[in-house]
Design a protein around this motif. Structure first.
Motif, short mmCIF file in Angstrom:
data_model
loop_
_atom_site.label_atom_id
_atom_site.label_comp_id
_atom_site.label_asym_id
_atom_site.label_seq_id
_atom_site.Cartn_x
_atom_site.Cartn_y
_atom_site.Cartn_z
N PRO A 8 0.83 -1.20 0.00
CA PRO A 8 0.00 0.00 0.00
C PRO A 8 0.86 1.25 0.00
N VAL A 9 0.29 2.35 -0.46
CA VAL A 9 0.97 3.64 -0.47
C VAL A 9 0.10 4.64 0.28
N TYR A 10 0.64 5.83 0.49
CA TYR A 10 -0.06 6.84 1.28
C TYR A 10 -1.43 7.18 0.69
N ALA A 11 -1.54 7.21 -0.63
CA ALA A 11 -2.84 7.49 -1.25
C ALA A 11 -3.90 6.48 -0.85
N ASP A 12 -3.48 5.24 -0.57
CA ASP A 12 -4.44 4.21 -0.13
C ASP A 12 -5.00 4.53 1.25
N ILE A 13 -4.20 5.15 2.10
CA ILE A 13 -4.68 5.56 3.42
C ILE A 13 -5.71 6.68 3.28
N LEU A 14 -5.43 7.64 2.40
CA LEU A 14 -6.39 8.72 2.16
C LEU A 14 -7.71 8.16 1.62
N ASP A 15 -7.61 7.19 0.72
CA ASP A 15 -8.81 6.57 0.16
C ASP A 15 -9.58 5.81 1.24
N ALA A 16 -8.85 5.12 2.12
CA ALA A 16 -9.51 4.41 3.21
C ALA A 16 -10.22 5.37 4.15
N ALA A 17 -9.61 6.53 4.40
CA ALA A 17 -10.22 7.52 5.29
C ALA A 17 -11.56 7.99 4.73
N LYS A 18 -11.65 8.16 3.42
CA LYS A 18 -12.92 8.55 2.81
C LYS A 18 -13.97 7.45 2.98
N ARG A 19 -13.54 6.21 2.81
CA ARG A 19 -14.47 5.08 2.94
C ARG A 19 -14.96 4.92 4.38
N GLU A 153 -1.95 -9.15 6.76
CA GLU A 153 -1.29 -9.38 5.48
C GLU A 153 -2.21 -9.06 4.31
N ASP A 154 -2.58 -7.79 4.20
CA ASP A 154 -3.49 -7.34 3.14
C ASP A 154 -3.29 -5.83 3.00
N PRO A 155 -3.04 -5.32 1.80
CA PRO A 155 -2.78 -3.89 1.64
C PRO A 155 -3.94 -3.00 2.08
N ARG A 156 -5.18 -3.48 1.93
CA ARG A 156 -6.32 -2.66 2.32
C ARG A 156 -6.54 -2.68 3.84
N ILE A 157 -6.15 -3.78 4.46
CA ILE A 157 -6.16 -3.81 5.93
C ILE A 157 -5.13 -2.80 6.46
N ILE A 158 -3.93 -2.83 5.91
CA ILE A 158 -2.87 -1.92 6.36
C ILE A 158 -3.29 -0.47 6.14
N ALA A 159 -3.86 -0.18 4.96
CA ALA A 159 -4.29 1.19 4.67
C ALA A 159 -5.38 1.64 5.63
N GLY A 160 -6.30 0.75 5.94
CA GLY A 160 -7.36 1.10 6.89
C GLY A 160 -6.81 1.39 8.27
N GLN A 161 -5.88 0.55 8.73
CA GLN A 161 -5.26 0.80 10.04
C GLN A 161 -4.48 2.12 10.02
N GLY A 162 -3.91 2.43 8.88
CA GLY A 162 -3.13 3.66 8.77
C GLY A 162 -3.94 4.93 8.98
N THR A 163 -5.26 4.83 8.86
CA THR A 163 -6.08 6.03 9.10
C THR A 163 -6.01 6.49 10.54
#
Length: 329
Positions: A8-19, A153-163
């Protein structure tokens, strides 16, 4: 080092925050003058113990499950967890119109099992000392066609936690503060990977420290050796939420470059930190969830004269364990 292609990259965290907007709680950033005086530092505590389902885990679970197709939702979810990921998955599954079956250790805290049941999940107990949860989960997926939602072990899990880190960074910036050090617990490493990414984006020079139970300090030892280390034991710490065999491959690809170091805390130090959080911050935090605060309070990380942000990551603690902490007070 070769990295997985789906980091995941930083943009994925921003996207997760919107969701997650309107679904997750924006948890407070707490301070206490007495703690600052005791530590000789300026301490901020991100209270993820006040998150929906009582831990940060809801963030990653919702970010992952909300992206499933209707066909995948009909098949249902399977996950494995000692309790906090289990509750986050069960809640996110119900909110997204699907059903979760959760593999949980037989010795998981009762409060966490009850939380899964409240959100309509089915609990399948297993023995964490003798049975492999990944193999059990794979067998259920094959037999029932369910979709696996792993704990880290999932990029969307990591991005979600990153919020959680994104929120904390925004809160610190709104206060005009720049942290010198961020301390976060580490089990499989998903939370600290996402938090580290968010914090390093906002504060490029910040140090990111992992807090782990003594005897389960695989991140600390992996940072020292430069490769993923494995713990000798699978049980034996009061910090049930962050006992994992080894850092995840995906999470280690991020944490190996983002983390400054690690600190190992004892059960007693975790219990003492629970009381400090209760007494000074007026929050209830479970042993694993208070590991970062314990690392700071016990002097495992040099924070004198610095601005520090720690994450209090979960508050799902049984009364008997909290009574153990009260007895030490």
């Amino acid at each position: 080092m070769t990295h997985p292609v789906d980091l995941p990259v930083y943009a994925d965290i921003l996207d997760a925050a919107k969701r997650l907007e309107g679904k997750a709680v924006e948890t407070p950033l707490l301070r206490n003058d007495r703690l600052d005086d005791r530590l000789g530092a300026k301490l901020f505590v991100k209270a993820e113990c006040l998150q929906r389902t009582g831990s940060f885990k809801f963030r990653g679970a919702f970010n992952r499950i909300s992206r499933l197709s209707d066909v995948e939702k009909e098949r249902g979810i399977v996950a494995y967890s000692s309790g906090n990921h289990a509750q986050g998955v069960a809640a996110a599954a119900q909110l997204n119109g699907t059903h979760a079956k959760i593999l949980m250790p037989a010795d998981a805290p009762r409060s966490k099992v009850e939380g899964v049941l409240f959100w309509g999940g089915d609990v399948v107990p297993f023995d964490r000392a003798t049975e492999n949860r990944e193999a059990l989960g794979a067998a259920i997926c094959e037999a029932e066609g369910r979709i696996l939602v792993p704990p880290y072990e999932d990029p969307r899990i990591i991005a979600g936690q990153g919020t959680a880190g994104l929120e904390a960074a925004n809160q610190l910036q709104a206060l005009g503060e720049r942290p010198d050090i961020v301390v976060c617990c580490a089990g499989g490493g998903g939370l600290i990977a996402g938090v580290g990414m968010a914090m390093r984006h906002a504060f490029p020079d910040v140090e990111i420290w992992a807090a782990e139970p003594a005897g389960f300090d695989d991140h600390k030892r992996s940072l020292a050796s430069g490769r993923r280390e494995t713990n000798e034991r699978l049980t034996g710490s009061i910090c049930d939420a962050i006992i994992t065999p080894t850092p995840g491959a995906l999470t280690w690809a991020l944490n190996s470059t983002q983390l400054t170091g690690g600190a190992a805390i004892s059960d007693g130090e975790a219990l003492d930190a629970m009381i400090a959080a209760w007494r000074h911050l007026k929050i209830v935090v479970e042993p694993g969830g208070v590991a970062a605060l314990a690392a700071v309070l016990s002097g495992k990380i040099d924070i004198a004269g610095k601005t520090v942000c720690v994450l209090a990551t979960g508050g799902n603690v049984d009364a008997e364990v909290f009574q153990m902490a009260l007895a030490r007070a």
